[in-house]
Design an enzyme around this catalytic site. Structure first.
Site, mmCIF file in Angstrom:
data_model
loop_
_atom_site.group_PDB
_atom_site.id
_atom_site.type_symbol
_atom_site.label_atom_id
_atom_site.label_comp_id
_atom_site.label_asym_id
_atom_site.label_seq_id
_atom_site.Cartn_x
_atom_site.Cartn_y
_atom_site.Cartn_z
ATOM 1 N N CYS A 77 -28.276 -30.043 134.368
ATOM 2 C CA CYS A 77 -27.686 -31.391 134.385
ATOM 3 C C CYS A 77 -26.975 -31.615 135.707
ATOM 4 O O CYS A 77 -26.819 -32.742 136.155
ATOM 5 C CB CYS A 77 -26.716 -31.537 133.230
ATOM 6 S SG CYS A 77 -25.507 -30.208 133.198
ATOM 7 N N GLU B 168 -21.889 -34.075 126.415
ATOM 8 C CA GLU B 168 -22.235 -33.630 127.777
ATOM 9 C C GLU B 168 -23.682 -34.044 127.988
ATOM 10 O O GLU B 168 -24.586 -33.409 127.466
ATOM 11 C CB GLU B 168 -22.087 -32.113 127.895
ATOM 12 C CG GLU B 168 -20.670 -31.601 127.708
ATOM 13 C CD GLU B 168 -19.774 -31.895 128.898
ATOM 14 O OE1 GLU B 168 -20.274 -32.360 129.940
ATOM 15 O OE2 GLU B 168 -18.564 -31.674 128.776
HETATM 16 P P1 NAD Z 1 -32.517 -33.117 124.430
HETATM 17 O O1 NAD Z 1 -31.559 -34.244 124.370
HETATM 18 O O2 NAD Z 1 -33.955 -33.406 124.272
HETATM 19 O O3 NAD Z 1 -32.170 -32.037 123.304
HETATM 20 C C1 NAD Z 1 -30.905 -31.457 123.212
HETATM 21 C C2 NAD Z 1 -30.712 -30.936 121.809
HETATM 22 O O4 NAD Z 1 -30.721 -32.035 120.900
HETATM 23 C C3 NAD Z 1 -31.781 -29.973 121.325
HETATM 24 O O5 NAD Z 1 -31.170 -28.990 120.516
HETATM 25 C C4 NAD Z 1 -32.667 -30.865 120.467
HETATM 26 O O6 NAD Z 1 -33.345 -30.156 119.465
HETATM 27 C C5 NAD Z 1 -31.650 -31.802 119.852
HETATM 28 N N1 NAD Z 1 -32.124 -33.101 119.408
HETATM 29 C C6 NAD Z 1 -33.105 -33.865 119.945
HETATM 30 N N2 NAD Z 1 -33.196 -35.020 119.259
HETATM 31 C C7 NAD Z 1 -32.263 -34.986 118.283
HETATM 32 C C8 NAD Z 1 -31.855 -35.897 117.256
HETATM 33 N N3 NAD Z 1 -32.427 -37.085 117.109
HETATM 34 N N4 NAD Z 1 -30.851 -35.520 116.436
HETATM 35 C C9 NAD Z 1 -30.244 -34.339 116.582
HETATM 36 N N5 NAD Z 1 -30.581 -33.440 117.530
HETATM 37 C C10 NAD Z 1 -31.571 -33.766 118.379
HETATM 38 O O7 NAD Z 1 -32.199 -32.359 125.791
HETATM 39 P P2 NAD Z 1 -32.889 -31.052 126.373
HETATM 40 O O8 NAD Z 1 -34.263 -31.430 126.842
HETATM 41 O O9 NAD Z 1 -32.753 -29.902 125.452
HETATM 42 O O10 NAD Z 1 -31.949 -30.744 127.615
HETATM 43 C C11 NAD Z 1 -32.035 -31.423 128.797
HETATM 44 C C12 NAD Z 1 -30.985 -32.519 128.891
HETATM 45 O O11 NAD Z 1 -29.703 -31.960 128.662
HETATM 46 C C13 NAD Z 1 -30.913 -33.124 130.275
HETATM 47 O O12 NAD Z 1 -30.764 -34.521 130.165
HETATM 48 C C14 NAD Z 1 -29.662 -32.493 130.868
HETATM 49 O O13 NAD Z 1 -29.066 -33.237 131.894
HETATM 50 C C15 NAD Z 1 -28.805 -32.374 129.679
HETATM 51 N N6 NAD Z 1 -27.772 -31.364 129.898
HETATM 52 C C16 NAD Z 1 -26.488 -31.783 130.096
HETATM 53 C C17 NAD Z 1 -25.496 -30.852 130.349
HETATM 54 C C18 NAD Z 1 -24.074 -31.296 130.570
HETATM 55 O O14 NAD Z 1 -23.197 -30.446 130.481
HETATM 56 N N7 NAD Z 1 -23.800 -32.550 130.870
HETATM 57 C C19 NAD Z 1 -25.801 -29.488 130.389
HETATM 58 C C20 NAD Z 1 -27.122 -29.087 130.185
HETATM 59 C C21 NAD Z 1 -28.093 -30.053 129.927
#
Ligand code: NAD
Length: 488
Positions: A292, A258
Protein backbone atom coordinates in the site's frame (compact mmCIF):
# COMPACT_ATOMS: atom_id res chain seq x y z
CA UNK A 1 19.38 -27.30 10.38
CA UNK A 2 16.77 -25.57 8.23
CA UNK A 3 13.53 -27.47 7.66
CA UNK A 4 12.70 -28.70 4.17
CA UNK A 5 9.70 -27.04 2.50
CA UNK A 6 7.67 -30.22 3.04
CA UNK A 7 8.54 -30.42 6.75
CA UNK A 8 7.73 -26.74 7.18
CA UNK A 9 4.34 -27.09 5.48
CA UNK A 10 3.62 -30.13 7.66
CA UNK A 11 3.92 -27.85 10.71
CA UNK A 12 1.19 -25.49 9.51
CA UNK A 13 -2.26 -26.25 10.96
CA UNK A 14 -4.91 -26.58 8.26
CA UNK A 15 -8.08 -26.13 10.35
CA UNK A 16 -10.06 -23.23 11.74
CA UNK A 17 -9.08 -22.13 15.24
CA UNK A 18 -12.20 -21.62 17.33
CA UNK A 19 -12.42 -21.50 21.14
CA UNK A 20 -8.89 -22.88 21.46
CA UNK A 21 -9.46 -25.88 19.18
CA UNK A 22 -8.42 -26.64 15.63
CA UNK A 23 -11.56 -27.75 13.81
CA UNK A 24 -12.33 -28.67 10.20
CA UNK A 25 -14.67 -26.19 8.55
CA UNK A 26 -18.00 -27.21 7.14
CA UNK A 27 -17.16 -26.19 3.57
CA UNK A 28 -14.88 -27.63 0.85
CA UNK A 29 -11.12 -27.00 1.15
CA UNK A 30 -9.14 -23.95 -0.06
CA UNK A 31 -6.01 -24.74 -2.12
CA UNK A 32 -3.23 -22.27 -1.27
CA UNK A 33 -0.93 -21.73 -4.24
CA UNK A 34 2.76 -20.90 -4.70
CA UNK A 35 2.59 -17.89 -7.07
CA UNK A 36 6.04 -18.70 -8.46
CA UNK A 37 4.94 -22.11 -9.76
CA UNK A 38 1.13 -22.09 -9.74
CA UNK A 39 1.26 -25.34 -7.71
CA UNK A 40 -0.73 -26.04 -4.54
CA UNK A 41 1.25 -25.71 -1.30
CA UNK A 42 -1.42 -26.86 1.13
CA UNK A 43 -5.17 -27.36 1.36
CA UNK A 44 -6.88 -25.75 4.33
CA UNK A 45 -10.33 -25.50 5.91
CA UNK A 46 -12.95 -23.25 4.36
CA UNK A 47 -15.21 -21.53 6.89
CA UNK A 48 -18.93 -21.09 6.28
CA UNK A 49 -21.06 -18.30 7.76
CA UNK A 50 -21.95 -20.68 10.63
CA UNK A 51 -18.25 -21.27 11.38
CA UNK A 52 -17.73 -17.51 11.38
CA UNK A 53 -20.49 -17.03 13.94
CA UNK A 54 -19.07 -19.85 16.07
CA UNK A 55 -15.76 -17.94 16.12
CA UNK A 56 -17.62 -14.78 17.19
CA UNK A 57 -19.39 -16.73 19.95
CA UNK A 58 -16.00 -17.87 21.27
CA UNK A 59 -14.64 -14.31 21.17
CA UNK A 60 -17.74 -12.92 22.87
CA UNK A 61 -17.82 -15.56 25.62
CA UNK A 62 -14.15 -14.92 26.42
CA UNK A 63 -14.28 -11.10 26.32
CA UNK A 64 -15.27 -10.42 29.94
CA UNK A 65 -12.68 -12.75 31.49
CA UNK A 66 -9.94 -11.62 29.09
CA UNK A 67 -10.52 -7.95 29.91
CA UNK A 68 -9.86 -8.80 33.58
CA UNK A 69 -6.49 -10.47 32.92
CA UNK A 70 -3.69 -8.26 34.24
CA UNK A 71 -2.09 -6.01 31.62
CA UNK A 72 1.34 -7.42 32.49
CA UNK A 73 0.09 -10.94 31.81
CA UNK A 74 -1.41 -9.88 28.46
CA UNK A 75 1.87 -8.19 27.58
CA UNK A 76 3.89 -11.25 28.54
CA UNK A 77 1.84 -13.47 26.24
CA UNK A 78 2.82 -11.15 23.39
CA UNK A 79 6.44 -11.10 24.52
CA UNK A 80 6.64 -14.91 24.69
CA UNK A 81 5.19 -15.14 21.19
CA UNK A 82 7.72 -12.55 20.02
CA UNK A 83 10.58 -14.67 21.42
CA UNK A 84 9.28 -17.87 19.79
CA UNK A 85 8.93 -16.16 16.41
CA UNK A 86 12.43 -14.74 16.74
CA UNK A 87 13.78 -18.25 17.38
CA UNK A 88 11.86 -19.58 14.38
CA UNK A 89 12.29 -16.57 12.15
CA UNK A 90 13.66 -18.63 9.26
CA UNK A 91 10.56 -20.84 9.25
CA UNK A 92 8.25 -17.83 9.18
CA UNK A 93 10.31 -16.14 6.45
CA UNK A 94 10.27 -19.26 4.29
CA UNK A 95 6.51 -19.70 4.70
CA UNK A 96 5.86 -16.04 3.82
CA UNK A 97 8.03 -16.35 0.74
CA UNK A 98 6.37 -19.60 -0.34
CA UNK A 99 2.80 -18.40 -0.15
CA UNK A 100 3.30 -14.76 -1.15
CA UNK A 101 6.29 -14.95 -3.50
CA UNK A 102 8.55 -12.24 -2.08
CA UNK A 103 12.34 -12.80 -2.08
CA UNK A 104 13.55 -14.53 1.09
CA UNK A 105 15.62 -11.51 2.17
CA UNK A 106 12.45 -9.38 2.15
CA UNK A 107 10.49 -12.10 3.91
CA UNK A 108 13.12 -12.02 6.68
CA UNK A 109 12.60 -8.27 6.82
CA UNK A 110 8.85 -8.82 7.21
CA UNK A 111 9.43 -11.24 10.09
CA UNK A 112 11.53 -8.65 11.92
CA UNK A 113 9.00 -5.88 11.18
CA UNK A 114 5.89 -7.96 11.85
CA UNK A 115 7.26 -9.49 15.03
CA UNK A 116 8.15 -6.03 16.32
CA UNK A 117 4.42 -5.23 16.67
CA UNK A 118 4.19 -8.03 19.24
CA UNK A 119 7.15 -6.67 21.21
CA UNK A 120 5.94 -3.06 20.89
CA UNK A 121 2.42 -3.86 22.11
CA UNK A 122 3.74 -6.15 24.85
CA UNK A 123 5.29 -2.95 26.20
CA UNK A 124 2.20 -0.79 25.55
CA UNK A 125 -0.13 -3.17 27.42
CA UNK A 126 1.08 -1.81 30.77
CA UNK A 127 0.90 1.86 29.73
CA UNK A 128 -2.87 2.20 29.35
CA UNK A 129 -3.76 5.07 31.64
CA UNK A 130 -6.48 7.58 32.49
CA UNK A 131 -6.98 10.95 34.30
CA UNK A 132 -8.38 12.16 37.56
CA UNK A 133 -9.21 15.80 38.19
CA UNK A 134 -11.49 18.37 39.77
CA UNK A 135 -14.42 19.67 37.71
CA UNK A 136 -14.11 23.39 36.78
CA UNK A 137 -16.91 24.29 39.26
CA UNK A 138 -15.04 22.50 42.04
CA UNK A 139 -18.11 20.47 42.95
CA UNK A 140 -17.02 17.11 41.62
CA UNK A 141 -14.21 14.82 40.65
CA UNK A 142 -13.82 13.64 37.08
CA UNK A 143 -12.37 10.22 36.38
CA UNK A 144 -11.46 9.23 32.85
CA UNK A 145 -10.59 5.58 32.20
CA UNK A 146 -9.82 3.43 29.17
CA UNK A 147 -11.38 0.04 28.68
CA UNK A 148 -11.31 -2.54 25.90
CA UNK A 149 -13.78 -1.87 23.12
CA UNK A 150 -14.89 -5.53 23.05
CA UNK A 151 -14.82 -8.38 20.54
CA UNK A 152 -13.11 -7.27 17.33
CA UNK A 153 -13.13 -8.66 13.80
CA UNK A 154 -9.87 -8.37 11.81
CA UNK A 155 -9.75 -8.82 8.05
CA UNK A 156 -6.26 -8.78 6.51
CA UNK A 157 -4.79 -8.62 2.97
CA UNK A 158 -2.44 -11.09 1.27
CA UNK A 159 0.61 -8.89 0.76
CA UNK A 160 2.22 -8.91 4.25
CA UNK A 161 0.91 -12.20 5.69
CA UNK A 162 2.61 -11.74 9.08
CA UNK A 163 2.86 -7.99 9.63
CA UNK A 164 -0.73 -7.15 8.73
CA UNK A 165 -1.94 -9.70 11.30
CA UNK A 166 0.42 -8.85 14.17
CA UNK A 167 -0.37 -5.14 13.69
CA UNK A 168 -3.97 -6.00 14.71
CA UNK A 169 -3.56 -8.94 17.09
CA UNK A 170 -0.81 -7.13 19.07
CA UNK A 171 -2.84 -4.08 20.13
CA UNK A 172 -6.07 -6.09 20.56
CA UNK A 173 -4.42 -8.43 23.07
CA UNK A 174 -2.62 -5.57 24.80
CA UNK A 175 -5.89 -3.64 25.19
CA UNK A 176 -7.83 -6.68 26.48
CA UNK A 177 -9.96 -7.35 23.39
CA UNK A 178 -10.77 -10.76 21.98
CA UNK A 179 -10.74 -11.21 18.23
CA UNK A 180 -11.88 -13.14 15.19
CA UNK A 181 -9.20 -13.00 12.49
CA UNK A 182 -9.90 -13.63 8.82
CA UNK A 183 -6.68 -13.70 6.82
CA UNK A 184 -6.70 -13.35 3.01
CA UNK A 185 -7.51 -16.61 1.25
CA UNK A 186 -4.42 -16.20 -0.98
CA UNK A 187 -1.88 -16.20 1.90
CA UNK A 188 -3.50 -17.60 5.09
CA UNK A 189 -0.72 -20.02 6.11
CA UNK A 190 1.44 -17.54 8.02
CA UNK A 191 -1.49 -16.48 10.22
CA UNK A 192 -2.21 -20.16 10.98
CA UNK A 193 1.41 -20.74 12.02
CA UNK A 194 1.38 -17.50 14.03
CA UNK A 195 -1.66 -18.56 16.01
CA UNK A 196 -0.24 -22.03 16.59
CA UNK A 197 2.85 -20.28 17.99
CA UNK A 198 0.67 -18.09 20.22
CA UNK A 199 -0.98 -21.26 21.51
CA UNK A 200 2.45 -22.56 22.53
CA UNK A 201 3.08 -19.22 24.22
CA UNK A 202 -0.03 -19.74 26.38
CA UNK A 203 -2.87 -18.08 24.45
CA UNK A 204 -6.08 -18.72 26.43
CA UNK A 205 -8.91 -20.40 24.49
CA UNK A 206 -11.26 -17.99 22.72
CA UNK A 207 -9.02 -14.91 22.83
CA UNK A 208 -7.92 -15.20 19.19
CA UNK A 209 -10.05 -17.20 16.75
CA UNK A 210 -9.10 -17.73 13.11
CA UNK A 211 -11.37 -18.42 10.17
CA UNK A 212 -10.04 -19.01 6.66
CA UNK A 213 -12.60 -18.82 3.90
CA UNK A 214 -13.02 -18.53 0.15
CA UNK A 215 -16.40 -16.82 0.69
CA UNK A 216 -15.18 -13.68 2.45
CA UNK A 217 -18.26 -11.55 1.88
CA UNK A 218 -20.81 -14.23 2.80
CA UNK A 219 -18.87 -15.37 5.88
CA UNK A 220 -18.03 -11.85 7.12
CA UNK A 221 -21.40 -10.12 6.70
CA UNK A 222 -23.23 -12.08 9.45
CA UNK A 223 -20.34 -11.42 11.87
CA UNK A 224 -20.50 -7.68 11.17
CA UNK A 225 -24.29 -7.67 11.50
CA UNK A 226 -24.19 -9.46 14.88
CA UNK A 227 -24.84 -7.37 18.00
CA UNK A 228 -22.00 -9.06 19.88
CA UNK A 229 -19.30 -7.57 17.64
CA UNK A 230 -18.01 -4.14 18.75
CA UNK A 231 -15.17 -3.37 16.38
CA UNK A 232 -13.94 -4.06 12.87
CA UNK A 233 -10.35 -3.56 11.78
CA UNK A 234 -9.62 -3.97 8.09
CA UNK A 235 -6.56 -3.71 5.88
CA UNK A 236 -7.17 -4.04 2.17
CA UNK A 237 -8.50 -2.21 -0.84
CA UNK A 238 -10.51 1.00 -0.65
CA UNK A 239 -13.26 -0.68 -2.66
CA UNK A 240 -13.79 -3.44 -0.05
CA UNK A 241 -13.23 -0.94 2.80
CA UNK A 242 -16.17 1.14 1.52
CA UNK A 243 -18.44 -1.93 1.59
CA UNK A 244 -17.35 -2.82 5.13
CA UNK A 245 -17.93 0.77 6.28
CA UNK A 246 -21.46 0.62 4.87
CA UNK A 247 -22.10 -2.61 6.78
CA UNK A 248 -20.51 -1.19 9.94
CA UNK A 249 -22.69 1.92 9.71
CA UNK A 250 -25.78 -0.23 10.32
CA UNK A 251 -24.29 -1.23 13.67
CA UNK A 252 -22.35 1.98 14.47
CA UNK A 253 -19.25 -0.17 14.91
CA UNK A 254 -15.86 1.21 15.84
CA UNK A 255 -13.79 0.92 12.64
CA UNK A 256 -10.13 1.04 11.68
CA UNK A 257 -9.55 1.12 7.94
CA UNK A 258 -6.08 0.79 6.39
CA UNK A 259 -6.90 1.10 2.70
CA UNK A 260 -5.27 1.60 -0.67
CA UNK A 261 -2.60 4.10 -1.64
CA UNK A 262 -1.30 5.98 -4.68
CA UNK A 263 1.96 7.32 -3.27
CA UNK A 264 3.74 10.19 -5.02
CA UNK A 265 7.55 10.04 -5.01
CA UNK A 266 8.82 13.56 -5.74
CA UNK A 267 12.42 14.18 -6.77
CA UNK A 268 13.59 17.81 -6.86
CA UNK A 269 16.45 19.25 -8.90
CA UNK A 270 18.50 19.70 -5.71
CA UNK A 271 18.10 16.05 -4.61
CA UNK A 272 20.96 13.60 -4.28
CA UNK A 273 19.94 11.51 -7.32
CA UNK A 274 21.77 8.34 -6.30
CA UNK A 275 20.11 8.42 -2.91
CA UNK A 276 16.74 9.11 -4.62
CA UNK A 277 17.27 6.05 -6.85
CA UNK A 278 18.07 3.92 -3.77
CA UNK A 279 14.92 5.25 -2.11
CA UNK A 280 12.93 4.58 -5.29
CA UNK A 281 14.04 0.94 -5.38
CA UNK A 282 12.86 0.48 -1.80
CA UNK A 283 9.62 2.43 -2.16
CA UNK A 284 8.74 0.80 -5.48
CA UNK A 285 10.10 -2.72 -5.30
CA UNK A 286 9.49 -3.75 -1.69
CA UNK A 287 7.08 -6.67 -2.02
CA UNK A 288 7.41 -6.63 -5.84
CA UNK A 289 5.53 -3.31 -5.85
CA UNK A 290 2.61 -4.91 -4.01
CA UNK A 291 2.53 -2.66 -0.96
CA UNK A 292 0.00 0.00 0.00
CA UNK A 293 3.04 2.22 0.57
CA UNK A 294 4.48 1.49 -2.89
CA UNK A 295 5.62 4.56 -4.83
CA UNK A 296 2.98 4.74 -7.54
CA UNK A 297 3.85 8.02 -9.30
CA UNK A 298 7.41 9.27 -9.72
CA UNK A 299 7.18 13.05 -10.10
CA UNK A 300 10.64 14.19 -11.14
CA UNK A 301 12.04 17.63 -11.97
CA UNK A 302 12.51 18.16 -15.69
CA UNK A 303 16.25 18.83 -15.33
CA UNK A 304 17.00 15.49 -13.62
CA UNK A 305 14.23 13.29 -15.06
CA UNK A 306 16.37 11.66 -17.79
CA UNK A 307 19.22 10.90 -15.40
CA UNK A 308 16.80 9.49 -12.80
CA UNK A 309 14.97 7.35 -15.40
CA UNK A 310 18.18 5.93 -16.79
CA UNK A 311 19.65 5.09 -13.34
CA UNK A 312 16.38 3.61 -12.10
CA UNK A 313 16.06 1.66 -15.36
CA UNK A 314 19.54 0.15 -14.87
CA UNK A 315 18.69 -0.94 -11.32
CA UNK A 316 15.28 -2.34 -12.25
CA UNK A 317 16.66 -4.15 -15.31
CA UNK A 318 19.33 -5.84 -13.16
CA UNK A 319 16.80 -7.52 -10.83
CA UNK A 320 16.62 -11.29 -11.12
CA UNK A 321 13.14 -12.79 -11.40
CA UNK A 322 12.58 -16.10 -9.66
CA UNK A 323 11.07 -18.09 -6.85
CA UNK A 324 11.37 -16.08 -3.65
CA UNK A 325 12.99 -18.91 -1.67
CA UNK A 326 15.86 -19.20 -4.19
CA UNK A 327 18.82 -17.28 -2.76
CA UNK A 328 19.69 -15.35 -5.94
CA UNK A 329 16.13 -14.09 -6.60
CA UNK A 330 15.75 -10.32 -6.20
CA UNK A 331 12.24 -10.01 -7.65
CA UNK A 332 9.41 -12.53 -7.20
CA UNK A 333 6.16 -13.00 -9.13
CA UNK A 334 3.02 -10.91 -8.76
CA UNK A 335 0.30 -12.67 -6.78
CA UNK A 336 -1.80 -14.22 -9.58
CA UNK A 337 -2.62 -14.22 -13.28
CA UNK A 338 -5.18 -11.44 -12.88
CA UNK A 339 -2.49 -9.19 -11.37
CA UNK A 340 -0.10 -10.02 -14.21
CA UNK A 341 -2.72 -9.18 -16.84
CA UNK A 342 -3.37 -5.92 -15.03
CA UNK A 343 0.36 -5.00 -15.31
CA UNK A 344 0.25 -5.49 -19.08
CA UNK A 345 -2.95 -3.45 -19.38
CA UNK A 346 -1.34 -0.54 -17.48
CA UNK A 347 1.85 -0.62 -19.58
CA UNK A 348 -0.13 -0.74 -22.85
CA UNK A 349 -2.41 2.11 -21.76
CA UNK A 350 0.59 4.27 -20.75
CA UNK A 351 2.33 3.72 -24.09
CA UNK A 352 -0.91 4.49 -25.98
CA UNK A 353 -1.15 7.71 -23.95
CA UNK A 354 2.36 8.84 -24.97
CA UNK A 355 4.74 7.30 -22.38
CA UNK A 356 8.00 5.44 -23.21
CA UNK A 357 9.18 2.04 -21.94
CA UNK A 358 12.72 2.41 -20.52
CA UNK A 359 12.99 -1.19 -19.35
CA UNK A 360 10.67 -4.21 -18.91
CA UNK A 361 7.06 -3.79 -20.00
CA UNK A 362 6.23 -7.47 -20.46
CA UNK A 363 5.74 -10.77 -18.66
CA UNK A 364 8.74 -12.82 -17.52
CA UNK A 365 9.20 -16.49 -18.42
CA UNK A 366 8.35 -19.52 -16.28
CA UNK A 367 5.18 -21.07 -14.90
CA UNK A 368 4.65 -18.45 -12.20
CA UNK A 369 3.06 -15.02 -12.53
CA UNK A 370 6.18 -13.08 -13.44
CA UNK A 371 6.21 -9.54 -14.79
CA UNK A 372 9.49 -7.80 -15.59
CA UNK A 373 10.42 -4.79 -13.44
CA UNK A 374 9.39 -1.83 -15.60
CA UNK A 375 10.25 1.86 -15.85
CA UNK A 376 8.02 4.12 -17.95
CA UNK A 377 9.35 7.61 -18.75
CA UNK A 378 7.71 10.80 -20.04
CA UNK A 379 4.33 9.69 -18.72
CA UNK A 380 1.75 12.40 -19.37
CA UNK A 381 -0.14 13.91 -16.40
CA UNK A 382 -3.67 12.49 -16.47
CA UNK A 383 -2.52 9.07 -17.79
CA UNK A 384 -4.54 6.03 -16.66
CA UNK A 385 -1.62 4.53 -14.70
CA UNK A 386 -1.38 7.59 -12.46
CA UNK A 387 -4.99 7.27 -11.33
CA UNK A 388 -4.89 3.62 -10.25
CA UNK A 389 -3.06 1.72 -7.54
CA UNK A 390 -0.56 -0.24 -9.71
CA UNK A 391 0.26 -2.91 -7.11
CA UNK A 392 3.13 -4.34 -9.13
CA UNK A 393 6.69 -3.68 -10.39
CA UNK A 394 6.03 -0.67 -12.64
CA UNK A 395 7.52 2.81 -12.08
CA UNK A 396 5.90 5.58 -14.16
CA UNK A 397 7.84 8.88 -14.30
CA UNK A 398 6.14 12.27 -14.84
CA UNK A 399 8.09 15.52 -15.31
CA UNK A 400 7.47 18.81 -13.50
CA UNK A 401 9.02 22.29 -13.62
CA UNK A 402 8.00 24.14 -10.41
CA UNK A 403 7.50 23.19 -6.75
CA UNK A 404 3.84 24.29 -6.92
CA UNK A 405 3.28 22.02 -9.90
CA UNK A 406 4.97 19.10 -8.09
CA UNK A 407 2.75 19.54 -5.03
CA UNK A 408 -0.39 19.86 -7.16
CA UNK A 409 0.49 16.67 -9.07
CA UNK A 410 1.37 14.83 -5.84
CA UNK A 411 -1.96 15.71 -4.19
CA UNK A 412 -4.02 15.03 -7.33
CA UNK A 413 -5.48 11.72 -6.09
CA UNK A 414 -8.34 10.50 -3.92
CA UNK A 415 -5.75 8.60 -1.85
CA UNK A 416 -3.56 9.97 0.95
CA UNK A 417 -1.56 7.19 2.59
CA UNK A 418 2.10 8.10 2.13
CA UNK A 419 4.27 10.45 0.08
CA UNK A 420 8.01 10.50 -0.52
CA UNK A 421 10.08 13.58 -1.29
CA UNK A 422 13.76 13.95 -2.08
CA UNK A 423 15.39 17.37 -1.67
CA UNK A 424 18.54 18.66 0.02
CA UNK A 425 16.85 22.00 0.76
CA UNK A 426 15.63 22.02 4.37
CA UNK A 427 13.13 24.85 3.92
CA UNK A 428 11.62 23.14 0.92
CA UNK A 429 11.47 19.93 2.95
CA UNK A 430 9.48 21.72 5.65
CA UNK A 431 7.09 23.18 3.06
CA UNK A 432 6.54 19.71 1.62
CA UNK A 433 5.82 18.10 4.99
CA UNK A 434 3.05 20.67 5.47
CA UNK A 435 1.59 20.58 1.98
CA UNK A 436 1.67 16.90 1.02
CA UNK A 437 -1.80 15.61 1.81
CA UNK A 438 -0.91 12.18 3.21
CA UNK A 439 -0.93 10.52 6.63
CA UNK A 440 2.80 9.76 6.33
CA UNK A 441 5.78 11.27 4.48
CA UNK A 442 9.24 9.84 3.86
CA UNK A 443 11.65 12.77 3.56
CA UNK A 444 14.77 11.59 1.73
CA UNK A 445 13.86 7.97 2.42
CA UNK A 446 11.86 5.29 0.63
CA UNK A 447 10.74 3.41 3.75
CA UNK A 448 8.46 4.71 6.52
CA UNK A 449 7.07 1.54 8.14
CA UNK A 450 8.00 1.12 11.81
CA UNK A 451 6.10 -0.56 14.64
CA UNK A 452 6.78 2.47 16.87
CA UNK A 453 5.16 4.90 14.40
CA UNK A 454 1.48 5.68 13.74
CA UNK A 455 0.83 4.09 10.35
CA UNK A 456 -2.23 5.23 8.41
CA UNK A 457 -3.72 7.47 5.80
CA UNK A 458 -6.08 10.34 5.09
CA UNK A 459 -8.74 10.73 2.38
CA UNK A 460 -9.69 7.39 0.71
CA UNK A 461 -6.66 5.69 2.29
CA UNK A 462 -8.52 5.11 5.51
CA UNK A 463 -9.39 5.86 9.10
CA UNK A 464 -7.30 5.31 12.23
CA UNK A 465 -3.66 4.49 12.90
CA UNK A 466 -1.83 1.23 13.55
CA UNK A 467 1.39 0.99 15.55
CA UNK A 468 2.98 3.67 17.71
CA UNK A 469 1.43 5.02 20.87
CA UNK A 470 -1.75 5.62 18.84
CA UNK A 471 -2.24 1.98 17.80
CA UNK A 472 -3.67 0.70 21.08
CA UNK A 473 -6.33 3.43 21.18
CA UNK A 474 -8.07 1.81 18.22
CA UNK A 475 -8.98 -0.97 20.69
CA UNK A 476 -9.86 1.17 23.70
CA UNK A 477 -12.95 3.14 24.62
CA UNK A 478 -13.05 6.11 26.94
CA UNK A 479 -15.22 5.87 30.04
CA UNK A 480 -15.86 9.03 32.07
CA UNK A 481 -17.15 8.97 35.63
CA UNK A 482 -18.45 11.99 37.65
CA UNK A 483 -18.10 11.75 41.46
CA UNK A 484 -19.51 14.53 43.69
CA UNK A 485 -16.98 16.34 45.88
CA UNK A 486 -16.84 14.18 49.05
CA UNK A 487 -16.78 17.24 51.36
CA UNK A 488 -19.99 18.77 49.98
P1 NAD B 1 -8.84 -6.83 -0.80
O1 NAD B 1 -9.58 -5.62 -0.37
O2 NAD B 1 -9.23 -7.49 -2.05
O3 NAD B 1 -8.94 -7.96 0.33
C1 NAD B 1 -8.54 -7.71 1.65
C2 NAD B 1 -9.23 -8.71 2.55
O4 NAD B 1 -10.64 -8.49 2.50
C3 NAD B 1 -9.01 -10.17 2.19
O5 NAD B 1 -8.92 -10.92 3.38
C4 NAD B 1 -10.30 -10.52 1.45
O6 NAD B 1 -10.61 -11.88 1.53
C5 NAD B 1 -11.32 -9.70 2.21
N1 NAD B 1 -12.54 -9.35 1.51
C6 NAD B 1 -12.71 -9.08 0.20
N2 NAD B 1 -13.99 -8.75 -0.03
C7 NAD B 1 -14.64 -8.80 1.15
C8 NAD B 1 -15.99 -8.55 1.57
N3 NAD B 1 -16.92 -8.16 0.71
N4 NAD B 1 -16.29 -8.70 2.88
C9 NAD B 1 -15.36 -9.07 3.76
N5 NAD B 1 -14.07 -9.32 3.43
C10 NAD B 1 -13.72 -9.18 2.14
O7 NAD B 1 -7.30 -6.42 -0.79
P2 NAD B 1 -6.04 -7.32 -1.12
O8 NAD B 1 -6.03 -7.55 -2.60
O9 NAD B 1 -5.95 -8.50 -0.23
O10 NAD B 1 -4.86 -6.35 -0.70
C11 NAD B 1 -4.44 -5.31 -1.49
C12 NAD B 1 -5.03 -3.99 -1.04
O11 NAD B 1 -4.75 -3.80 0.34
C13 NAD B 1 -4.40 -2.81 -1.74
O12 NAD B 1 -5.41 -1.88 -2.08
C14 NAD B 1 -3.47 -2.24 -0.69
O13 NAD B 1 -3.16 -0.88 -0.86
C15 NAD B 1 -4.22 -2.50 0.55
N6 NAD B 1 -3.32 -2.49 1.70
C16 NAD B 1 -3.38 -1.43 2.55
C17 NAD B 1 -2.51 -1.37 3.63
C18 NAD B 1 -2.56 -0.20 4.58
O14 NAD B 1 -2.01 -0.34 5.67
N7 NAD B 1 -3.16 0.92 4.24
C19 NAD B 1 -1.59 -2.40 3.85
C20 NAD B 1 -1.56 -3.47 2.97
C21 NAD B 1 -2.45 -3.50 1.90
Amino acid sequence: MALSEQDLLAKVPTGLFIAGKWVSGSGSLIAVEDPATGKTLLEIANASAEDGLAALTAADETQASWAKVAPRERGELLRRTFELIRERSEEFATLISLEMGKPIAEARGEVTYGNEFLRWFSEEAVRISGRFGTSPEGTGRMLVAQRPVGPAFAITPWNFPLAMTTRKIGPAIAAGCTMVVKPAELTPLTTLLLVKTMEEAGLPAGVINVITTSTSAATSAPIIADNRLRKITFTGSTQVGRKLLEQSAQRILRTSMELGGNAPFVVFEDADIDSAVNGAMLAKMRNIGQACTAANRFIVHDSVADDFASKLGDRMGALKLGRGVDADTTCGPVINEKARENMQRLVDATVAEGGDVVVGGESGSGDGYFFKPTVLANVKPGSTILKEEIFGPIAPIVRFKTEEEAIRLANDTEYGLVSYAFTEDLKRGMRLIESLDTGMTGLNTGLVSNAAAPFGGVKASGLGREGGAEGIHEYLETKYVMIPDPSL
